[in-house]
Design a protein around this motif. Sequence first.
Motif, PDB file in Angstrom:
ATOM      1  N   GLN A 153       0.836  -1.202   0.000  1.00 25.88           N
ATOM      2  CA  GLN A 153       0.000   0.000   0.000  1.00 25.88           C
ATOM      3  C   GLN A 153       0.872   1.254   0.000  1.00 25.88           C
ATOM      4  OE1 GLN A 153      -2.662   0.802   3.462  1.00 25.88           O
ATOM      5  NE2 GLN A 153      -4.289   0.746   1.941  1.00 25.88           N
ATOM      6  N   SER A 157       0.877   4.162  -2.764  1.00 29.15           N
ATOM      7  CA  SER A 157       0.492   5.478  -2.247  1.00 29.15           C
ATOM      8  C   SER A 157       1.581   6.503  -2.553  1.00 29.15           C
ATOM      9  CB  SER A 157       0.249   5.411  -0.737  1.00 29.15           C
ATOM     10  OG  SER A 157      -0.834   4.579  -0.432  1.00 29.15           O
ATOM     11  N   GLU A 163      -3.313   5.773  -9.072  1.00 30.76           N
ATOM     12  CA  GLU A 163      -3.864   6.053  -7.739  1.00 30.76           C
ATOM     13  C   GLU A 163      -4.407   4.769  -7.140  1.00 30.76           C
ATOM     14  OE1 GLU A 163      -6.863   8.847  -8.915  1.00 30.76           O
ATOM     15  OE2 GLU A 163      -5.612  10.573  -8.466  1.00 30.76           O
TER      16      GLU A 163
END
Length: 772
Positions: A153, A157, A163
Amino acid sequence: MLRNLFCPNNFFPQALPLAVSFLLPQIKPLRSLTICFFISLFFLIIAGQTTAQEYRDESDSFRSFSDGPVSFKIPENSSVDVLKSYFELKEQSNAQYIVTAMSKIGTNPSIAIGLNGSGQNIITSESNSPHISIIIRPNNEHSDLNYWASAQQKNWSSSPTGELFSAEKFFTESGFNGISIVRENGPERDFYISLDLTTKVWRDKNLEITNNPKTWLQVQIFGYKDPQENSVYSSALKIAKSIHYDPKKPVLIQSLKEIKIDYPKVSNNSTRYISDGPLSYNIPSNMKIEFKDNYFEIGKITKVQHNLEIKSEDSFSTLIAHSESHYPDLETWAIHQSSTWNKSEKGQLFMVENFKNDYGFNGVSVVRQVDTTLDFFITVDLTTPEWKNRYSTSTIGNDSTWLKVQIVGFYDPIYEGVFPIAMEMAKSLNFENDQIELQDSDFKIKEISIPFFAENNHTISDGPITFSIPNDVTVDFIKTFVGQDIYSKGLYNLSDESSNSFVTLSTYAEKIYPNLSNWAVHTIKTLERDSDTISVSSGKFRTQNGFPCIFIKRETLNSQDCYISLDLTTEKWRRELPQSLNTWLRGEIKTRNNSLYSTLHETALKISNSLLYNEAGNQPLPKFLEISSNTLFRSPEIIPSWFKSDWFGVFYQSQNEWIYHELMGWLYPVEKSTSKGWFWHEAFDWLWTSSKAFPYFYSPEYSAWLFFEENFKDQNIFFNSKSKQWDKTDILQKIMRDYAGNESLTIIKIMKSSLSENEKLNGVGRVILYGN
């Protein structure tokens, strides 16, 4: 829709019946009948509304596929190519599959073999068409599934490419924990789905072999550039949820069964003799060879890779040699490889044949036929007593490791392909111990100076790793660096819009080369042997942060390559990782196949000059947070139904899409993306904001930007940038003004507003008594 739009908190005020019973006796009969009619009509509208639910079509049929202890379901119109059937041998539990749709043209991914950072062979696959890759292997880099998910993640990120689309936890049908993470990049998506398949039986067995209680059995299911139309992600998620693991089921077939086929023999064309250190073999005179990795032997590492090609026949093969420690012998490898292709739904096992080559070394060829092509592995055990003695001395006596040489080809044409040539090469393989080259201690690399970046650059940080890049270069975080153990690795792709080339930067604990100079000598000699090489230049310098660095540049007739390595080792890094005694922290920067006029190598040098490892940046990974694609701005959930956007703040999201925002109260969002959106607010009607504008909202009704402070919900005060004054909202007055002339609708709006109960009673009473 009416119910959704005008009932923000999805409830009808409980005080409505009381208000009506209180007011009706006090008003005129005719007006009472009118109000009763509209209130009754309102109740019928509310009662008649039902929340529409969309159900996905689950009619796509799935079927079962099993491989030893592993089983899962795949779409009926798909097939499984088994690249590596499940096996458990010497600290390894491994399997690798590709799931492709049979109905689509051109979905077959290209398959290749190469060496990884530990000198072991790996199989990779790439395709321009969507497919699903599945890999099962032990994970000793991340402490558990959540830690893996936190790292992945953070990768996506931090990366400016795409995105985060969703990040969700789930349970499989067999009760295993799973996590799915999806990134959206324009019309395409990348996804990783991971499961923890660890059972008590597997953990106990692994602990007995490795003495590492932190290792767990991971399944990774992933796909790249998955189009939103004809997406394979939903199928991948169903596959993940169907995976079952039973460690009691048998893994390998028990014996090797030969399948002998008469294949075309090579005509007596002229050959040439190839030698690379102690390794030698014959190839046709018209075969081109790329010395991808010269013969290298030090300690427990032996490795070599040659890429071979006959351009006139468009046939390719790869020769790889390395010290094999997972399979105890040649026969076990052959049993596993033939089992792999027996289980695969792609093609059929075509040939399994033992042979002894011209120098008495044992070999096995395992071949499968796929339509009009062949995939083949030809493996020879080149172990000699001298090599075995050197290996055993360096590893305190591992008596089951052997020197494995493989000649591998994929999609080789049955007619006029390279397989017969590969067999002749295998039969000519020899290993002469007196030809081992020693490290050249007199090898000199000149000192060079590297300029710093100009002002038009910015700094990238990833935990303890920082470096500078030009402003027109973007970074895709492939793997975030978590410097808490010897397995940590950072991997980044750097690219700019003006060029198709890119720079790869990686940081990891180097386990093959004992030092920077050893890497440089081996790399330079490998590049100099390549027939395409025109010149090789090199230089060494200390970076602006004091780390030793070596730069190597290779030029061919049409392109240039750049290889840079740094020793980022610090005493603190070595002190905090006792297992790093025989390793060093390496920074590596590469860029290949660039135009001769490209200055990308200069950019790579400047990046290397800025590279820094600083333990102070070693922070714990942020906690994994679930993200739903249906959540406003794809914000992570902090507690059930409450979410936190990195720019929009904290809000509650109801099932009918209304949100309750910590600053603004009830809002209904529409036409939203991840960074902007329109919102309906009862005091302002429509408002627009974005990640750059918040907490300013643009109001068409005021034709102005409005600013909201933390006390807005309590005091109803906001700043009007047009009038440059602080104003106060009056919801009752707005309703009276907006619905003037329609008393029934005015009452409905009042009762459905966020006014207090007393304010609603007073407002309704005012309309009934005095009209609107």
